[in-house]
Write an enzyme that holds these catalytic residues in place. Structure first.
Site, PDB file in Angstrom:
ATOM      1  N   HIS A  94       0.826  -1.220   0.000  1.00 29.28           N
ATOM      2  CA  HIS A  94       0.000   0.000   0.000  1.00 29.28           C
ATOM      3  C   HIS A  94       0.862   1.273   0.000  1.00 29.28           C
ATOM      4  CE1 HIS A  94      -2.997   2.994   0.949  1.00 29.28           C
ATOM      5  NE2 HIS A  94      -2.444   3.211   2.138  1.00 29.28           N
ATOM      6  N   ASP A 153     -22.987  15.384 -25.578  1.00 31.13           N
ATOM      7  CA  ASP A 153     -21.543  15.629 -25.460  1.00 31.13           C
ATOM      8  C   ASP A 153     -20.874  14.510 -24.655  1.00 31.13           C
ATOM      9  OD1 ASP A 153     -22.870  16.405 -23.228  1.00 31.13           O
ATOM     10  OD2 ASP A 153     -21.728  18.245 -22.884  1.00 31.13           O
ATOM     11  N   ASP A 213      -3.215   8.439  -1.355  1.00 29.52           N
ATOM     12  CA  ASP A 213      -3.605   7.384  -0.408  1.00 29.52           C
ATOM     13  C   ASP A 213      -5.069   7.003  -0.623  1.00 29.52           C
ATOM     14  OD1 ASP A 213      -3.549   5.763   1.994  1.00 29.52           O
ATOM     15  OD2 ASP A 213      -4.536   7.415   3.034  1.00 29.52           O
ATOM     16  N   HIS A 230       3.801   6.953   5.498  1.00 32.49           N
ATOM     17  CA  HIS A 230       2.612   7.699   5.947  1.00 32.49           C
ATOM     18  C   HIS A 230       1.760   6.987   7.010  1.00 32.49           C
ATOM     19  CE1 HIS A 230       0.345   5.370   2.876  1.00 32.49           C
ATOM     20  NE2 HIS A 230      -0.712   5.660   3.580  1.00 32.49           N
ATOM     21  N   GLU A 278       0.923   6.015  12.781  1.00 33.01           N
ATOM     22  CA  GLU A 278      -0.446   5.656  13.173  1.00 33.01           C
ATOM     23  C   GLU A 278      -0.575   4.175  13.541  1.00 33.01           C
ATOM     24  OE1 GLU A 278      -4.661   5.675  10.925  1.00 33.01           O
ATOM     25  OE2 GLU A 278      -3.371   7.386  10.530  1.00 33.01           O
ATOM     26  N   ASP A 279       0.117   3.311  12.795  1.00 34.47           N
ATOM     27  CA  ASP A 279      -0.123   1.866  12.947  1.00 34.47           C
ATOM     28  C   ASP A 279       0.966   1.095  13.687  1.00 34.47           C
ATOM     29  OD1 ASP A 279      -2.393   2.321  11.500  1.00 34.47           O
ATOM     30  OD2 ASP A 279      -1.605   1.604   9.591  1.00 34.47           O
TER      31      ASP A 279
END
Length: 736
Positions: free
Chosen positions: A61, A272, A152, A86, A90-91
């Site tokens: 990812h 169009d 992301d 990134h 957080e993880d």
């Protein structure tokens, strides 16, 4: 259990990483590759035991996000490092300080902006809105945060297949509500279109597939048409000194669907479906003249529609978009949109902000700072905004979506305001003091009131008075977030004293009833009195708008309602609590509409009137139990974006005894007995009960609106098919 081939996975990871390096190679400076490798190995190590919902290693990812940032947005080394890292803070165990120590002070703030806020959120607030505001706050320091976030989001949308349905709905709604308009505003046209298309794919898959197939089927015919359309003027184009490329660009699936919906027409009637783009390779100093030269050649062969000329070269859009658009009549009797632009303009149109910076020093166009002006406006809005996160997001969205109107000060200075801006917006744009004292304006020397809507090219002079002060109505007369936030600031000060009194009354009443004034209770009282914020509730009580005695009614009706027979699920504040209780009561965590009435209070939302067969979700309201909405409901994106934690999985059962209200619009040519034929099919043939029918006939055109009770989408589709076969009827559509 599925056996994992770690050796094969390692090869895939290295292949994707090398692909990233190949894309980045053209602009890498000495030492950059080493830093990227360090970021890659750090991320690889930090995420080593993690897998995505699809089962693949998590590291794929961040590599994909970094590749999108390079290839599709055009960002550089710092962004690649930030994209690779990134999710690390957080993880995993990594802290921001570790990132700053290892990768320097440029990368750490970007990672901080991309890291979600953790912790418990008060009832009635929105974690999504808070995170979105946090991310935008970093815009004042570094716009790359937003660009990496868009990369992301794009990768998450491309791989949404493996997520559970309720997560799909939350993510795709946030995307259409916030991220697609943000991509548009930053000039990332290709990303914006893909995000919109993917949203449609996951919310209305049949519609998406149907349009995609039709675009595919018409591909050959389209290529043939473009060839025959361009061949007459290609000789003249070759005689110019510019190299050129002609492309036929189909509209995105989402924009075709939007047009079909807005104009209530089938795919075949969207004239169009594609635009012809002529891209010329002209130096910056000759760009404008070269584009008009090509325009002149095209219109020598085809008649242009004078109302459809758009010159975004002289006045580019706020996102930096420059192009010359004209719509001409082809010899096949079909209107064709022709877009004329240079290679530089095309690059900026596709890659937006990053490409804009690439060309920053190559020409000195005063309009070139338009994108920076918009970012400055966002910064201003962020700094002056102390409203709740949800209000902030709503304000921000209204400014994201709106086009611009260009007006002039009395001295001829150009001001750019959101479309629909009034004289009052203009006054606040000049200065807060001028706005607060505005009593009217002169527009093109003519006296107008403060709510006068401005048009392109207007010259505006503001009239002020020291006796003037803002009032609540002013919020209805303004569209710009700057004006709204300044008006709210003034009103808030006045509100505070009345609200203090109201707060004391509420707390006193709750004390008498032996109820603790927790945030959850206050929010439920706020919803009961139909107010937007606790401040509005207190203000309403303090000024006598609401009777304090009704707080006792709130206790009887909401907090302590008379128990119904059998074991019922109490009012839940979020989806997790509800699903847990449903599982205990029924053995499953999905709400089955038609079966679970014995344990759950739920109602059908009036905004979209879902019927069996519609794709739906449940939403935990503050006071009215669960409401069932269609996934295509106009309110769905906002509910799911701001309150994803209240979304409940729901589906219809096969029971068919209940009838649901649906609306049909019928258009046709009027004739004797047409209504009789329509009602006969509805009542006699299909035994459907009608609630109401209204008919309007004008100049031989018949338009009817019918409210009727059906059992499912199949039942409704059968009815629509039979009505379409009636002689004289041109269109039959379901409407909300």
């Amino acid at each position: 259990m599925l056996e994992i081939d770690f050796e094969e996975e390692r090869k895939v990871i290295l292949r994707e990483y090398r692909k990233l390096l190949r894309k980045a190679k053209p602009f890498l400076k000495p030492g950059d590759a080493k830093l990227i490798k360090k970021a890659f190995t750090t991320s690889m190590e930090a995420h080593k035991d993690m897998r995505r919902k699809s089962g693949e290693p998590y590291i794929l990812h961040p590599i994909a996000v970094a590749t999108i940032a390079v290839e599709e947005i055009g960002l550089g080394t710092t962004s690649i490092i930030a994209a690779l890292l990134h999710d690390v803070v957080e993880d995993t165990e990594w802290e921001l300080e570790d990132i700053e120590r290892e990768f320097g002070p440029k990368v750490a703030p970007i990672i901080d902006g991309l890291t979600k806020i953790s912790g418990v959120f008060e009832y009635g607030t929105s974690q999504q809105a808070e995170n979105f505001r946090k991310m935008l706050l970093t815009l004042s320091k570094d716009v790359r945060v937003i660009l990496i976030k868009l990369a992301d989001r794009l990768h998450n949308m491309r791989t949404l297949e493996s997520m559970p349905r309720n997560k799909q709905m939350k993510i795709t709604s946030e995307t259409i509500y916030l991220y697609a308009p943000l991509a548009h505003r930053l000039g990332l046209y290709a990303i914006k279109s893909e995000l919109e298309d993917l949203h449609l794919k996951y919310t209305q898959n049949e519609v998406y597939r149907d349009i995609a197939n039709k675009i595919n089927e018409t591909k050959t015919a389209r290529a043939k048409f473009i060839k025959s359309f361009t061949s007459p003027f290609e000789d003249d184009l070759r005689k110019t000194k510019w190299d050129y490329v002609i492309k036929g660009r189909p509209k995105s699936i989402y924009s075709i669907w939007n047009k079909m919906k807005k104009q209530n027409i089938p795919f075949e009637q969207v004239y169009d479906l594609f635009a012809i783009r002529i891209i010329i390779d002209a130096p910056v100093e000759n760009e404008k003249a070269a584009c008009w030269e090509v325009y002149s050649i095209v219109t020598d062969f085809y008649k242009p529609n004078p109302d459809r000329l758009r010159d975004w070269i002289s006045t580019p859009k706020a996102n930096g978009y420059e192009s010359l658009h004209t719509t001409v009549m082809s010899d096949k009797g079909q209107w064709v949109e022709v877009q004329i632009r240079t290679k530089r303009m095309d690059d900026i149109a596709e890659k937006g902000y990053a490409a804009h910076w690439k060309y920053k020093d190559s020409y000195s166009n005063p309009e070139q700072t338009r994108l920076e002006q918009w970012i400055a406006r966002v910064r201003d809005m962020l700094e002056s905004n102390d409203t709740s996160a949800i209000e902030f997001v709503d304000d921000f969205r209204s400014n994201l979506f709106s086009d611009e109107v260009f007006v002039f000060t009395p001295k001829g200075e150009l001001k750019t305001l959101p479309n629909g801006a009034t004289a009052l917006d203009f006054a606040f744009d000049i200065h807060t003091e001028v706005g607060a004292k505005c009593i009217g304006a002169k527009v093109n020397q003519r006296l107008v009131p403060i709510n006068h809507e401005l048009k392109n090219g207007d010259q505006v002079e503001i009239l002020t008075s020291n006796k003037q002060k803002p009032n609540e109505d002013w919020l209805r007369f303004t569209v710009s977030s700057k004006a709204k936030s300044k008006i709210k600031d003034v009103l808030k000060e006045e509100k505070k004293s009345a609200a203090l009194e109201g707060k004391e009354i509420v707390y006193r009443k709750l004390k008498q009833m032996k109820i603790e004034p927790k945030d959850e209770v206050i929010n439920r009282i706020r919803a009961y009195f139909n107010e937007k914020t606790p401040l509005d509730l207190y203000y309403g009580i303090g000024t006598g708008k609401h009777d304090p005695k009704n707080i006792k009614k709130f206790q009887d009706e909401v907090l302590e309602p008379k128990p119904k027979s059998g074991k019922r699920i109490r009012q839940a504040s979020d989806a997790k609590t509800f699903e847990k209780e449903l599982k205990q009561a029924k053995g499953q965590d999905m709400l089955l509409i038609g079966e679970d009435m014995d344990v759950v209070d739920y109602t059908i939302a009036k905004c979209c009137n879902p019927i069996p067969g519609d794709d739906v979700f449940g939403f935990v309201t503050v006071n009215e139990g669960i409401k069932i909405h269609r996934t295509s409901c106009p309110n769905a994106p906002e509910l799911l974006s701001n309150h994803g934690n209240r979304v409940v999985k729901a589906r219809w059962t096969s029971q068919q005894e209940i009838a649901f209200l649906a609306g049909l619009q019928i258009i046709g040519t009027d004739r004797v007995a047409l209504i009789s034929d329509v009602t006969q099919i509805i009542s006699d043939e299909l035994k459907v009960n009608m609630q109401s029918i209204s008919v309007d006939t004008q100049d031989g055109i018949f338009e009817g609106k019918i409210h009727l009770f059906v059992q499912s989408t199949k039942h409704l589709d059968d009815l629509i098919a039979k009505l379409r076969a009636v002689n004289g009827i041109v269109k039959v559509n379901r409407y909300d």
